[in-house]
Design a protein around this motif. Structure first.
Motif, PDB file in Angstrom:
ATOM      1  N   SER A 574       0.867  -1.184   0.000  1.00 60.52           N
ATOM      2  CA  SER A 574       0.000   0.000   0.000  1.00 60.52           C
ATOM      3  C   SER A 574       0.900   1.230   0.000  1.00 60.52           C
ATOM      4  CB  SER A 574      -0.924   0.017   1.220  1.00 60.52           C
ATOM      5  OG  SER A 574      -0.172   0.119   2.413  1.00 60.52           O
ATOM      6  N   ASP A 575       0.403   2.323  -0.580  1.00 62.16           N
ATOM      7  CA  ASP A 575       1.236   3.524  -0.709  1.00 62.16           C
ATOM      8  C   ASP A 575       1.597   4.109   0.652  1.00 62.16           C
ATOM      9  OD1 ASP A 575       1.566   3.991  -3.591  1.00 62.16           O
ATOM     10  OD2 ASP A 575      -0.609   4.110  -3.605  1.00 62.16           O
ATOM     11  N   VAL A 576       0.635   4.211   1.551  1.00 59.25           N
ATOM     12  CA  VAL A 576       0.869   4.791   2.879  1.00 59.25           C
ATOM     13  C   VAL A 576       0.096   3.950   3.895  1.00 59.25           C
ATOM     14  CG1 VAL A 576       0.731   6.858   4.326  1.00 59.25           C
ATOM     15  CG2 VAL A 576       1.056   7.097   1.849  1.00 59.25           C
ATOM     16  N   ALA A 577       0.720   3.695   5.043  1.00 60.84           N
ATOM     17  CA  ALA A 577       0.055   2.939   6.106  1.00 60.84           C
ATOM     18  C   ALA A 577       0.352   3.596   7.445  1.00 60.84           C
ATOM     19  CB  ALA A 577       0.520   1.487   6.113  1.00 60.84           C
ATOM     20  N   ALA A 578      -0.667   3.660   8.300  1.00 61.23           N
ATOM     21  CA  ALA A 578      -0.511   4.162   9.667  1.00 61.23           C
ATOM     22  C   ALA A 578      -0.659   2.982  10.618  1.00 61.23           C
ATOM     23  CB  ALA A 578      -1.560   5.227   9.966  1.00 61.23           C
ATOM     24  N   MET A 579       0.379   2.719  11.426  1.00 68.16           N
ATOM     25  CA  MET A 579       0.402   1.562  12.337  1.00 68.16           C
ATOM     26  C   MET A 579       0.449   2.029  13.782  1.00 68.16           C
ATOM     27  SD  MET A 579       3.139  -0.638  10.104  1.00 68.16           S
ATOM     28  CE  MET A 579       4.086   0.849   9.778  1.00 68.16           C
ATOM     29  N   ARG A 580      -0.155   1.230  14.663  1.00 72.10           N
ATOM     30  CA  ARG A 580      -0.138   1.565  16.084  1.00 72.10           C
ATOM     31  C   ARG A 580       1.282   1.545  16.628  1.00 72.10           C
ATOM     32  NH1 ARG A 580      -5.062   3.878  16.852  1.00 72.10           N
ATOM     33  NH2 ARG A 580      -6.759   2.509  16.145  1.00 72.10           N
TER      34      ARG A 580
END
Length: 664
Positions: A574-580
């Motif tokens: 995926s182009d951008v991912a936000a992870m905890r």
């Protein structure tokens, strides 16, 4: 004296009567012989027609794969592909073919419409399909022989693979240029094959019907025409090319349209070397010539540019832009009189010169939709391929074409079947009748003949199953045949293995129960996953600047670690991912960016209508969503229209709010 005179007259009359009787007998014999010959010829024609009549075909039968107590295909012996840059470690018993195009790598054969190696997948570039146009010039590449299909052994394992890894994925700047490069490569490959066999050159599939024989009574006389041909053909140096161009322009007014088209074809290898002034003058004169040309002549002239290299076409258009405007204005006025193959020639020629006029394509789409029943299956396939290669879709036309091809799919060659399937999957046009007919035909051809004579390679079977998965269609017999052929193949290309892995993810998520009897074992899935990671390293389908800008904006909105070009737990990117957490494998939000290489422009709607998502891109997003990941999409064109960071954050916030409580 009188008696002598009378007797002589009687003898003369008898002789004349005898001669007439002999002539009548001879004529009667000739008539009888002609009648007998005609009867024999009619009998031969009837016998030939009866011999060529297709016999009723029994339902295709697939070699049954025995069921094991623990179902699954043993791919444990399939090693991961070696890295593309770092030399791979040596593995005993496994030879790794060098990447195509790498130093020391064997020169690949002609594609093939293209075929064309597997179809390109936006964002994760793959070799061009077998045009194999897999539509214009690569329409006729042949497939490599595939091992015979034998009864499935008791062991269900895949073994003996040699991974033919491809070069690292490179970003595609222009889908049209990618198509034209594939076409040009097929032409060169065909020339090499013909030079080796000494055969006569074969014209393009939908150009061959348009060509006309040159005659001494039209255009330049033979005494002047043949020296001009030789002059153009033999010119190599700069001074010789300039002299040949002057000679061409000097005699242009006397040339027929057919002769001009022949000269344009002779210029193909040196099109980029001709002077700019020559192209300026040629474009002006050729534009005037098109206005008085007949429809077949128009198609013949436009198809001549398909033989040129991309550099030659670009040089010509840069120096004579008025010609493209004339051609784009002339073709729509003749849409209802152009024969189907002539329409394909004109469309391919205009596309190769870089036309992007929405109104032009709208008129072509409407005309083809109104006349699609007059097209043969091959002509419909070429039309769909041309439009899909330049990322255009007319949904009604594609649907009608697929419906018309389905009952006549047996008339198509394997390469033509693959091109039609690629076109529909790229544009995301679903048609169950077409998919069922194609799947049954592939299975039938494979089971009724030797595998090497079926026309389909192992990679073609994998690609067909992958395209069906993109179109959300399940064909169990084709899947069963594909797994068996892959198991028995000694070498499978890297791109086919990547498609096989994506196909596995789709089947596991959408058809788990039906897929269970032929499911790949976990160890083999792990091997395919490692191979996928090595060959799919970047999913970017937009500019790096836009992705970096969006990544920075996401960091200001969401908590946790934000990463660009993130690889999920299933291997897809995926182009951008936000992870905890930084150590997380999957993010709680994934953002994909739609650029020019992931969108399809509809030509059956108003120009202001929004584009559609490429079938392969939508397929991967569907897999991620089936795996429980939340995916949002940002359109590059919309992002560029936002002026400041405040507007960009507001836009992102509105997109993310649709995913649920991610902003809390």
């Amino acid at each position: 004296v009188y008696r002598c005179y009378r007797n002589r007259k009687l003898r003369q009359g008898q002789a004349a009567q005898a001669a007439q009787a002999a002539q009548a007998a001879q004529a009667a014999q000739a008539a009888q012989a002609a009648q007998a010959a005609a009867a024999a010829q009619a009998a031969a024609v009837q016998a030939q027609a009866k011999a060529q009549a297709p016999a009723p075909q029994p339902p295709p039968q697939i070699p049954q794969i025995p069921q094991l107590p623990q179902p699954g295909l043993n791919l444990a012996t399939l090693p991961p592909a070696p890295p593309q840059v770092v030399p791979p470690p040596q593995i005993a018993g496994l030879s790794l073919a060098p990447a195509p195009g790498a130093p020391g790598a064997p020169v690949p054969g002609a594609p093939v419409v293209p075929p064309p190696p597997p179809p390109g997948q936006p964002g994760q570039t793959m070799p061009g399909a077998a045009y194999d146009l897999e539509a214009l010039k690569r329409l006729a590449a042949g497939g490599a022989p595939v091992p015979d299909v034998k009864a499935a052994p008791k062991s269900m394992g895949f073994s003996g693979f040699t991974l033919q890894t491809s070069a690292p994925a490179q970003r595609d700047n222009d889908s049209v240029q990618k198509m034209l490069a594939r076409l040009q490569g097929n032409v060169q490959g065909a020339k090499q094959a013909l030079s080796a066999t000494g055969s006569a050159p074969v014209p393009l599939p939908f150009v061959q019907q348009t060509s006309h024989k040159l005659s001494g009574n039209s255009g330049l006389p033979d005494a002047e025409w043949e020296p001009l041909q030789e002059h153009i053909k033999a010119a190599t140096g700069r001074s010789e090319i300039e002299e040949a161009s002057r000679d061409f322009l000097k005699k242009f007014a006397q040339l027929s349209v057919e002769q001009i088209a022949e000269i344009l074809r002779l210029m193909e290898t040196k099109a980029a070397s001709y002077p700019k002034d020559f192209y300026t003058e040629l474009g002006s004169m050729l534009g005037h010539k098109l206005k008085s040309a007949t429809s077949p002549q128009l198609a013949l002239t436009m198809s001549s540019f398909l033989y040129w290299s991309h550099e030659g076409r670009q040089r010509f258009i840069d120096c004579s832009r008025d010609f493209l405007a004339v051609a784009a204005a002339e073709v729509p006025t003749r849409l209802m009189e152009l024969a189907p193959h002539e329409l394909n020639c004109c469309l391919a020629g205009v596309v190769s010169l870089g036309c992007s006029d929405h109104k032009f394509f709208v008129s072509v789409g409407k005309s083809a939709q109104a006349r699609h029943k007059t097209f043969a299956p091959k002509e419909l396939g070429s039309l769909l391929t041309i439009l899909s290669e330049v990322r255009l879709v007319h949904v009604d036309l594609f649907t009608s074409a697929a419906q018309a091809i389905a009952p006549r799919v047996r008339e198509l060659r394997p390469s033509e079947i693959m091109r039609c399937t690629r076109a529909l999957s790229r544009c995301g046009v679903k048609n169950e009748a077409f998919c069922q007919a194609v799947g049954d035909d592939i299975v039938g051809r494979w089971s009724k003949s030797q595998p090497s004579h079926s026309g389909f390679r192992c990679e073609d079977l994998v690609e067909a199953c992958w395209c069906f998965a993109v179109l959300e269609f399940y064909h169990h017999d084709l899947l069963q045949l594909m797994f068996q052929v892959v198991r028995e193949s000694q070498k499978v290309t890297a791109d086919a293995l990547c498609q096989l892995y994506e196909l596995h993810l789709s089947l596991e998520a959408e058809h788990k129960e039906r897929y269970a009897p032929i499911r790949i074992e976990d160890k083999s899935v792990s091997a395919l996953l490692e191979h996928y990671k090595e060959n799919r390293r970047d999913c970017r389908r937009c500019s790096e600047k836009v992705r970096s800008d969006i990544t920075a904006a996401v960091k200001g909105l969401l908590e946790g670690h934000v990463q660009a070009n993130h690889r999920t737990s299933v291997g897809l990117l995926s182009d951008v991912a936000a992870m905890r957490k930084r150590s997380s494998t999957d993010g709680y939000v994934h953002i994909d960016i739609d650029g020019a290489l992931s969108l399809i422009r509809p030509i059956d709607q108003d120009e202001t209508a929004g584009p559609l998502v490429d079938g392969a891109v939508a397929f991967r997003r569907r897999i991620l969503q089936k795996k429980g990941l939340r995916v949002a999409t940002v359109r590059e064109s919309d992002w560029k229209n936002l002026e400041d960071q405040k507007e960009k954050r507001r836009h992102l916030r509105s997109l993310l709010s649709a995913l649920g409580d991610v902003l809390e």
